[in-house]
Design a protein around this motif. Sequence first.
Motif, PDB file in Angstrom:
ATOM      1  N   LEU A 115      23.656 -23.033  76.060  1.00  0.00           N
ATOM      2  CA  LEU A 115      22.819 -22.922  77.251  1.00  0.00           C
ATOM      3  C   LEU A 115      21.799 -21.796  77.093  1.00  0.00           C
ATOM      4  N   LEU A 116      22.252 -20.683  76.531  1.00  0.00           N
ATOM      5  CA  LEU A 116      21.336 -19.575  76.297  1.00  0.00           C
ATOM      6  C   LEU A 116      20.317 -19.913  75.221  1.00  0.00           C
ATOM      7  N   VAL A 117      20.753 -20.624  74.181  1.00  0.00           N
ATOM      8  CA  VAL A 117      19.814 -21.074  73.142  1.00  0.00           C
ATOM      9  C   VAL A 117      18.773 -22.002  73.742  1.00  0.00           C
ATOM     10  N   GLN A 118      19.208 -22.894  74.631  1.00  0.00           N
ATOM     11  CA  GLN A 118      18.305 -23.821  75.287  1.00  0.00           C
ATOM     12  C   GLN A 118      17.223 -23.065  76.063  1.00  0.00           C
ATOM     13  N   VAL A 119      17.624 -22.053  76.815  1.00  0.00           N
ATOM     14  CA  VAL A 119      16.660 -21.242  77.549  1.00  0.00           C
ATOM     15  C   VAL A 119      15.766 -20.471  76.583  1.00  0.00           C
ATOM     16  N   PHE A 120      16.351 -19.940  75.525  1.00  0.00           N
ATOM     17  CA  PHE A 120      15.622 -19.148  74.544  1.00  0.00           C
ATOM     18  C   PHE A 120      14.527 -19.971  73.865  1.00  0.00           C
ATOM     19  N   HIS A 133      13.310 -28.068  87.077  1.00  0.00           N
ATOM     20  CA  HIS A 133      13.861 -27.455  85.874  1.00  0.00           C
ATOM     21  C   HIS A 133      13.865 -25.940  85.913  1.00  0.00           C
ATOM     22  N   LEU A 134      13.126 -25.364  86.836  1.00  0.00           N
ATOM     23  CA  LEU A 134      13.203 -23.914  86.988  1.00  0.00           C
ATOM     24  C   LEU A 134      14.582 -23.482  87.478  1.00  0.00           C
ATOM     25  N   TYR A 135      15.328 -24.419  88.079  1.00  0.00           N
ATOM     26  CA  TYR A 135      16.680 -24.103  88.530  1.00  0.00           C
ATOM     27  C   TYR A 135      17.634 -23.892  87.350  1.00  0.00           C
ATOM     28  N   GLY A 136      17.200 -24.228  86.146  1.00  0.00           N
ATOM     29  CA  GLY A 136      18.028 -23.956  84.973  1.00  0.00           C
ATOM     30  C   GLY A 136      18.300 -22.473  84.802  1.00  0.00           C
ATOM     31  N   TYR A 137      17.289 -21.653  85.099  1.00  0.00           N
ATOM     32  CA  TYR A 137      17.481 -20.208  85.025  1.00  0.00           C
ATOM     33  C   TYR A 137      18.517 -19.759  86.060  1.00  0.00           C
ATOM     34  N   LEU A 138      18.444 -20.352  87.244  1.00  0.00           N
ATOM     35  CA  LEU A 138      19.409 -20.002  88.294  1.00  0.00           C
ATOM     36  C   LEU A 138      20.817 -20.432  87.884  1.00  0.00           C
ATOM     37  N   GLY A 139      20.949 -21.625  87.294  1.00  0.00           N
ATOM     38  CA  GLY A 139      22.257 -22.105  86.861  1.00  0.00           C
ATOM     39  C   GLY A 139      22.887 -21.185  85.835  1.00  0.00           C
ATOM     40  N   ALA A 140      22.088 -20.758  84.858  1.00  0.00           N
ATOM     41  CA  ALA A 140      22.608 -19.843  83.833  1.00  0.00           C
ATOM     42  C   ALA A 140      22.997 -18.507  84.448  1.00  0.00           C
ATOM     43  N   ALA A 159      33.372  -8.326  71.301  1.00  0.00           N
ATOM     44  CA  ALA A 159      33.060  -9.535  72.059  1.00  0.00           C
ATOM     45  C   ALA A 159      32.216  -9.212  73.281  1.00  0.00           C
ATOM     46  N   THR A 160      32.563  -8.142  73.975  1.00  0.00           N
ATOM     47  CA  THR A 160      31.801  -7.752  75.170  1.00  0.00           C
ATOM     48  C   THR A 160      30.362  -7.420  74.805  1.00  0.00           C
ATOM     49  N   ILE A 161      30.189  -6.642  73.725  1.00  0.00           N
ATOM     50  CA  ILE A 161      28.838  -6.283  73.277  1.00  0.00           C
ATOM     51  C   ILE A 161      28.062  -7.537  72.852  1.00  0.00           C
ATOM     52  N   PHE A 162      28.734  -8.436  72.143  1.00  0.00           N
ATOM     53  CA  PHE A 162      28.094  -9.664  71.651  1.00  0.00           C
ATOM     54  C   PHE A 162      27.532 -10.485  72.814  1.00  0.00           C
ATOM     55  N   TRP A 163      28.368 -10.740  73.829  1.00  0.00           N
ATOM     56  CA  TRP A 163      27.936 -11.608  74.918  1.00  0.00           C
ATOM     57  C   TRP A 163      26.926 -10.930  75.824  1.00  0.00           C
ATOM     58  N   LEU A 171      23.673 -11.101  74.002  1.00  0.00           N
ATOM     59  CA  LEU A 171      23.118 -12.456  73.985  1.00  0.00           C
ATOM     60  C   LEU A 171      22.388 -12.753  75.291  1.00  0.00           C
ATOM     61  N   TYR A 172      23.028 -12.403  76.397  1.00  0.00           N
ATOM     62  CA  TYR A 172      22.390 -12.611  77.696  1.00  0.00           C
ATOM     63  C   TYR A 172      21.157 -11.722  77.845  1.00  0.00           C
ATOM     64  N   ALA A 173      21.262 -10.485  77.401  1.00  0.00           N
ATOM     65  CA  ALA A 173      20.147  -9.547  77.549  1.00  0.00           C
ATOM     66  C   ALA A 173      18.936  -9.989  76.736  1.00  0.00           C
ATOM     67  N   VAL A 174      19.160 -10.435  75.495  1.00  0.00           N
ATOM     68  CA  VAL A 174      18.060 -10.881  74.642  1.00  0.00           C
ATOM     69  C   VAL A 174      17.379 -12.110  75.240  1.00  0.00           C
ATOM     70  N   THR A 175      18.170 -13.039  75.750  1.00  0.00           N
ATOM     71  CA  THR A 175      17.597 -14.247  76.354  1.00  0.00           C
ATOM     72  C   THR A 175      16.777 -13.908  77.585  1.00  0.00           C
ATOM     73  N   LEU A 176      17.330 -13.048  78.446  1.00  0.00           N
ATOM     74  CA  LEU A 176      16.606 -12.643  79.647  1.00  0.00           C
ATOM     75  C   LEU A 176      15.316 -11.917  79.283  1.00  0.00           C
ATOM     76  N   ALA A 177      15.391 -11.028  78.292  1.00  0.00           N
ATOM     77  CA  ALA A 177      14.200 -10.288  77.876  1.00  0.00           C
ATOM     78  C   ALA A 177      13.132 -11.227  77.330  1.00  0.00           C
ATOM     79  N   ALA A 178      13.555 -12.251  76.554  1.00  0.00           N
ATOM     80  CA  ALA A 178      12.595 -13.200  75.984  1.00  0.00           C
ATOM     81  C   ALA A 178      11.849 -13.941  77.087  1.00  0.00           C
TER      82      ALA A 178
END
Length: 488
Positions: A95-100, A199-206, A226-230, A233-240
């Motif tokens: 899901l994050l890759v899809q947004v990315f 499709h903008l609701y995809g951001y809300l769903g994630a 694991a905590t740092i990894f996830w 991942l969320y932070a990089v996607t949001l920043a992108a």
Amino acid sequence: MTATAAPAHLATVVDEPVQWVGASAGSPRPAAPAPASVRHTPAWWRDTSGAALWALLLGVTALWVHGSGLQDVGTIAGFLTSFGRLTGLVASALLLVQVFLMARIPWFERAWGQDELVRSHRLIGFTSFNLMLAHIFLITLGYAAASKAGLWATIVDFTVNYPGMLLAIAGTLCLVMIVVTSIRAARARLRYESWHLIHLYGYLGAGLALPHQLWTGQEFLSSKAATIFWWSLYAVTLAAVLIWRVAVPLVRSRRAALHVVDVRAEAADVTTVTLQGRGSHRLKAQGGQFFNWRFQDGAGWTRANPYSLSAAPLDDTMRITVKHLGDGSARLAQLPIGTKAHIEGPYGRLHPGVRTRSKVLLLGAGIGITPLRAILESLPANVGQVTVVHRVSDRRETVLGSEIEQLTQERGGRYLVLDGHRIPGRDSWLPASVAALGDVEALRRLVPDVTEHDVFICGSGPWMAAAEKAVREAGVPQDAIHIEHFAY
């Protein structure tokens, strides 16, 4: 061999390939400074980004194993719960890759092109959604198998007592809405503007799924790594998303300061809009690419529409030529001079920078000829052999025809207009008047050395599919075929 203005029929042309035909529609573009130089796209960008995706999925699986994923499969309840967690983890990552992928990051845009990114986005989205359903199903069954309360009581317990579950349910409903409207039959019933808004609701769903995963997800909390990894991942996607979908378009639009300086009717349902600005050269666009345009001319200006450049971008000027296919495109004919434009881009891989050979074949149908005309203008005068094939239902529909003829003459190229209705009952890129010829046979007669060309294709979806099939069967290698679909 240069183009001529004398009309000729395709059947004559394929029998006598020296007779090439120009067109009489459109008006020549005034002389202007040379367009910006072509920027080539490194091939290794594609390989690196593809490898990064598989490395991400491998890392997700490794963290699941490290978090006792395989040690908990000794019982039915443990098996269901453990693999339910794995499907949830992979679904979250995809899901994050899809947004990315749709964050419009320029390196990915240049490496893959918008067409391939959209296809990958759709494939990954459906895969992520199916894995999410598997996650819900397996986790519920796993917890129910380990409890004496039963299936229904387990579902109620999940919903009411587990932190973040109500938010996760709301996020899931958002994703269900997006998946349903992504099915081809549903897309055909929706206006582009409505589909885009949904499709903008995809951001809300994630975003709604995040609290549930971080508060109750075992693999999210099993170790510091694991905590740092996830979180990363969320932070990089949001920043992108914030950088490339919000900040960069705002900055580029302000710097470019594009405004409408000319609106011209090419046909009853085709409009050319020319824009100028103080810094459009900073956008680093290439002929054939497209932008998402928002013209600030009144209500509804916030809705973006993708339009390709129909001329090579100059230092202070860009131009689009658009067929009226909906409300957004039809309103271009009424744009007041001076209207400001907000832009996102440039996007797409349909540009001269992806060329692998000196010879070029441009295959365009209808309004699809416009980005190819921009590519043609962007090619250097000494490019080598250039052939332009323009497929139209009626010769009067050869939009920008005289401009294309002039550009091909300047490059010693050939311009051919193939006019006539489709071949009934056959998916073909040829007109009905030459139905006796096979698609590949006609292509080889028109361009005998087609396998030595880079081939750029643009037009309606079915026509492009038929043209691409003919080009492939004629022996043109995959890396020399450049095609971009604009269907949503």
